[in-house]
Design an enzyme around this catalytic site. Structure first.
Site, mmCIF file in Angstrom:
data_model
loop_
_atom_site.group_PDB
_atom_site.id
_atom_site.type_symbol
_atom_site.label_atom_id
_atom_site.label_comp_id
_atom_site.label_asym_id
_atom_site.label_seq_id
_atom_site.Cartn_x
_atom_site.Cartn_y
_atom_site.Cartn_z
ATOM 1 N N THR A 56 -4.075 5.551 3.109
ATOM 2 C CA THR A 56 -2.515 6.013 2.745
ATOM 3 C C THR A 56 -2.714 6.595 1.373
ATOM 4 O O THR A 56 -1.755 7.525 1.130
ATOM 5 C CB THR A 56 -1.403 4.867 2.905
ATOM 6 N N LYS A 106 0.959 -1.161 -0.018
ATOM 7 C CA LYS A 106 -0.110 0.000 -0.037
ATOM 8 C C LYS A 106 0.833 1.171 0.015
ATOM 9 O O LYS A 106 0.530 2.149 -0.585
ATOM 10 C CB LYS A 106 -1.064 -0.064 1.006
ATOM 11 N N SER A 111 -0.528 11.506 4.677
ATOM 12 C CA SER A 111 0.127 10.181 4.264
ATOM 13 C C SER A 111 1.555 10.935 3.591
ATOM 14 O O SER A 111 1.745 11.509 2.694
ATOM 15 C CB SER A 111 -0.432 9.471 3.072
ATOM 16 N N ARG A 112 2.662 10.360 4.141
ATOM 17 C CA ARG A 112 4.108 10.657 3.594
ATOM 18 C C ARG A 112 4.298 10.173 2.482
ATOM 19 O O ARG A 112 4.859 10.858 1.423
ATOM 20 C CB ARG A 112 5.048 10.081 4.772
#
Length: 331
Positions: free
Chosen positions: A247, A186, A253-254
């Site tokens: 995500t 993901k 979300s990075r």
């Protein structure tokens, strides 16, 4: 039940904050100066600067003390994937169940967490805790659902006893392979959706494109997981679809942010330097692709992300190639 959380990043700190009101909890930081600052100021100024650390949470940099505290209880490894093997070796015979929070394939060997544990610490009772969870929301006590997966049913029960609360629901699974593959892949797919969202235009490539990437990405994730021995239905759960949706769409979300900035033309080295946190999808993408190719599993979105990260193609060309693929059955 005594708990020790090894790793004072955002996620480790958040989980420690969540459980310390119910169970004696120690948070171990690798950096003694960071541990001292956190202990004195009751803040993790690097990773969770807006969250007060409860007085009940013990914080130090003494690993032996942390392991001794958790004997008969639970050790939670909250390092990045790159540090998991070292921590498993250092935990040794801790006399405690061991869970890890990191998501990804180990960068050198391409192994998942359960494969590392089987090799370096076969006598430990181990499992993985995963699912859709931004650390800041867990630390604030906002509703979150996770899944703990292990071949050891008693360890799953102990994890539920330790972690489950009015704000944190913990489900169990006996499919650690599926849970780990979902948590790893993901992050790669979130980079892909970030690229689509970051392309020129008021809404990037649009919501249709985002939905297509999420859906076809889920198909890729499932194909790889099943080839590795997971059950297909696991990917419709928290660690698969749930974590993918969070995500790939969440502003926190990075990995999605990495994709957005790549689409805007920023170099990867600069993105990672300014991010300040680990974006596991960057190191995971080539490992996912390598494992997929070894099993003859087709993963075109993952392949495109890996090519962009390596600098072999531009984000625009990657999306053009994906859309130019021949028609086929959805299944």
């Amino acid at each position: 039940m005594n708990l020790s959380v090894l790793g004072a990043g955002a996620w480790g700190t958040a989980l420690a904050v969540s459980v310390c009101a119910r169970h004696p909890t120690r948070l171990w930081a690798r950096d003694a100066a960071q541990a001292a600052q956190m202990r004195e100021t009751r803040r993790n100024w690097i990773y969770l600067p807006t969250v007060d650390l409860p007085a009940a949470l013990a914080i130090d940099a003494d690993l032996d003390a942390a392991l001794a505290h958790a004997r008969g209880g639970l050790v939670v490894i909250a390092t990045p994937m790159a540090g998991l093997e070292e921590m498993l070796r250092r935990v040794g015979d801790a006399g405690a169940g061991v869970l890890w929070l990191c998501k990804g394939f180990e960068q050198v060997s391409g192994r998942l967490g359960h494969e590392l544990a089987r090799e370096v610490a076969p006598r430990l009772r181990t499992g993985v805790l995963s699912g859709p969870s931004f650390a800041i929301e867990v630390a604030r006590g906002q509703p979150t659902a996770l899944v703990v997966a292990s071949g050891d049913a008693s360890l799953c029960d102990e994890a539920v006893q330790a972690l489950h609360s009015e704000s944190l629901r913990v489900y169990t699974s006996d499919d650690p392979i599926g849970v780990e593959v979902g948590g790893a892949v993901k992050n790669v797919l979130a980079i892909a959706t970030g690229i689509a969202d970051g392309m020129p235009g008021d809404d990037g490539l649009g919501l249709n494109a985002r939905a297509a990437l999420i859906t076809r990405g889920l198909a890729e994730m499932t194909r790889l997981g099943v080839a590795l021995g997971a059950r297909a239905e696991t990917f419709m759960g928290l660690s698969g679809l749930g974590d993918l949706v969070l995500t790939a769409t969440g502003k926190l979300s990075r990995n999605r942010m990495v994709g957005r900035l790549l689409a805007q033309g920023l170099p990867l080295a600069r993105i990672l330097a300014e991010l300040g946190h680990v974006a596991e999808g960057v190191s995971t993408a080539p490992m996912v692709l390598r494992r997929a190719q070894a099993l003859d599993v087709e993963m075109p979105i993952t392949q495109a992300v890996a090519a962009v990260i390596d600098g072999r193609i531009t984000p625009a060309l990657a999306l053009e190639q994906l859309m130019g693929r021949g028609a086929r059955s959805e299944t």
